[in-house]
Write a protein that holds these residues in place. Sequence first.
Motif, PDB file in Angstrom:
ATOM      1  N   PHE A 165      31.290  -4.649  29.538  1.00  0.00           N
ATOM      2  CA  PHE A 165      32.126  -4.009  28.519  1.00  0.00           C
ATOM      3  C   PHE A 165      31.472  -4.147  27.150  1.00  0.00           C
ATOM      4  N   GLY A 166      31.623  -3.104  26.360  1.00  0.00           N
ATOM      5  CA  GLY A 166      31.106  -3.129  25.000  1.00  0.00           C
ATOM      6  C   GLY A 166      29.672  -2.640  24.927  1.00  0.00           C
ATOM      7  N   HIS A 167      29.346  -2.021  23.806  1.00  0.00           N
ATOM      8  CA  HIS A 167      28.006  -1.487  23.595  1.00  0.00           C
ATOM      9  C   HIS A 167      27.748  -1.409  22.106  1.00  0.00           C
ATOM     10  N   ARG A 168      26.509  -1.657  21.730  1.00  0.00           N
ATOM     11  CA  ARG A 168      26.165  -1.613  20.307  1.00  0.00           C
ATOM     12  C   ARG A 168      26.326  -0.202  19.731  1.00  0.00           C
ATOM     13  N   VAL A 169      26.248   0.813  20.589  1.00  0.00           N
ATOM     14  CA  VAL A 169      26.319   2.198  20.110  1.00  0.00           C
ATOM     15  C   VAL A 169      27.629   2.860  20.500  1.00  0.00           C
ATOM     16  N   TYR A 170      27.996   2.794  21.783  1.00  0.00           N
ATOM     17  CA  TYR A 170      29.186   3.499  22.258  1.00  0.00           C
ATOM     18  C   TYR A 170      30.472   2.797  21.825  1.00  0.00           C
ATOM     19  N   LYS A 171      31.378   3.572  21.274  1.00  0.00           N
ATOM     20  CA  LYS A 171      32.706   3.071  20.934  1.00  0.00           C
ATOM     21  C   LYS A 171      33.769   3.737  21.814  1.00  0.00           C
ATOM     22  N   VAL A 172      33.324   4.469  22.802  1.00  0.00           N
ATOM     23  CA  VAL A 172      34.162   5.042  23.846  1.00  0.00           C
ATOM     24  C   VAL A 172      33.492   4.682  25.173  1.00  0.00           C
ATOM     25  N   LYS A 173      34.052   5.125  26.278  1.00  0.00           N
ATOM     26  CA  LYS A 173      33.463   4.825  27.572  1.00  0.00           C
ATOM     27  C   LYS A 173      32.088   5.470  27.686  1.00  0.00           C
ATOM     28  N   ASP A 174      31.115   4.682  28.072  1.00  0.00           N
ATOM     29  CA  ASP A 174      29.743   5.144  28.262  1.00  0.00           C
ATOM     30  C   ASP A 174      29.745   6.315  29.249  1.00  0.00           C
ATOM     31  N   PRO A 175      29.171   7.479  28.879  1.00  0.00           N
ATOM     32  CA  PRO A 175      29.189   8.624  29.806  1.00  0.00           C
ATOM     33  C   PRO A 175      28.499   8.310  31.133  1.00  0.00           C
ATOM     34  N   ARG A 176      27.543   7.406  31.100  1.00  0.00           N
ATOM     35  CA  ARG A 176      26.868   7.015  32.347  1.00  0.00           C
ATOM     36  C   ARG A 176      27.802   6.227  33.249  1.00  0.00           C
ATOM     37  N   ASP A 232      25.324   9.742  20.768  1.00  0.00           N
ATOM     38  CA  ASP A 232      26.440   9.791  19.830  1.00  0.00           C
ATOM     39  C   ASP A 232      27.502   8.845  20.374  1.00  0.00           C
ATOM     40  N   GLY A 233      27.557   7.653  19.811  1.00  0.00           N
ATOM     41  CA  GLY A 233      28.439   6.624  20.330  1.00  0.00           C
ATOM     42  C   GLY A 233      29.906   6.871  20.080  1.00  0.00           C
ATOM     43  N   GLN A 234      30.227   7.664  19.073  1.00  0.00           N
ATOM     44  CA  GLN A 234      31.629   7.959  18.777  1.00  0.00           C
ATOM     45  C   GLN A 234      32.208   8.994  19.742  1.00  0.00           C
ATOM     46  N   LYS A 235      31.373   9.929  20.173  1.00  0.00           N
ATOM     47  CA  LYS A 235      31.835  11.001  21.063  1.00  0.00           C
ATOM     48  C   LYS A 235      31.445  10.767  22.529  1.00  0.00           C
ATOM     49  N   GLY A 236      30.647   9.726  22.781  1.00  0.00           N
ATOM     50  CA  GLY A 236      30.230   9.463  24.151  1.00  0.00           C
ATOM     51  C   GLY A 236      29.252  10.490  24.680  1.00  0.00           C
TER      52      GLY A 236
END
Length: 378
Positions: free
Chosen positions: A259-270, A24-28
């Motif tokens: 920086f940046g991800h096709r899915v995540y729009k918040v900081k990547d949990p990893r 879930d890229g919006q919620k990380g």
Amino acid sequence: MTVCEYRPGLEDIPAAQSSISHVDGQKGILEYRGIRIEELAEKSTFLETAFLLIWGYLPNRHELAAFQSEVLNSRRIKYRIRDMMKCFPESGHPMDALQASAAALGLFYSRRDLHNPIYIRDSVVRLMATIPTMVAAFQLMRKGDDPVKPRDDLGYSANFLYMLNEKEPDPLAARIFDVCLILHVEHSMNASTFSARVTASTLTDPYAVVASAVGTLAGPLHGGANEEVIEMLEKIGSVENVRPFVEDALHRKAKIMGFGHRVYKVKDPRATILQNLAVQLFDKFGYDKYYEIAVELERVMAEKVGNKGIYPNVDFYSGLVYRKMGIPTDLFTPIFAIARVAGWLAHWKEQLAENRIFRPTQVYNGEHGVAYTPINQR
């Protein structure tokens, strides 16, 4: 005839149905078989997580012990593969060496008995066991040294670190490395996983599946980014240089690695977990000045482009963790592959269950009715 909508990179177009992982890229949020990545990083081990992904459930004590024993006792590679690797150029990238070596395994185990569960399990065990051995072996061979034999008394992650330098690793370093593998093992339909599933759909052997995925992972827009993050931090050089670097890069519309991800729009949990792992390493083994630069870079980027959903991804802090462990920069992506093999194999197994060969269409934008010009008229 229906005209298909062309979307570059197949963006937002489902390529498969899968129960392996969810993002879930919006919620990380990242889940493996429904379990949050934070919980697995804290409580699980890499081999247990690999079992979960490949066979679909958490193993009991007996099942996990059997799987661990199979993997740990299958880590030696055939001498002919070692001899082949000795012929690789020392200047070659370890990812190229790994792709060739993974493909070579198929020469020895090419029987495609894809309906036989014993063949499936043996292939999973062999690939997970030997990929780390081949990565470590090439690292030593390119320096002119003989490879170090695996130690049967060491766990999966501790043994890999041992094979790199013939020194038993600190328990904290081994545990942190194991968590890093958990974080990198699977991430939905990324480029290398899609490559693996396309190859799997032809019903070739799993060694070709992994080799094709390794080749895809080697690109700097996928697995190779963590190497470039370290190069970028070295180029920046100091905390004072961070803001001018970011402003110049944004002005030139240059990509800032990590920086940046096709899915995540918040900081990547990893990335959050990896940052915490880096701090643990620094507390025990000494500070790394590039961490301070990375933290400032994250702060300035949040100020400048956070409103666009551009935050650190998994590659941003992973290189700092591996660097503190003394791992060469060009081994960062092969280590990514060591982890991701289990994810690729999970998708290989899932693809086989309800297989249909991939055959996407295209949008033709060329000419029609062009006359052939004889060679003497060109």
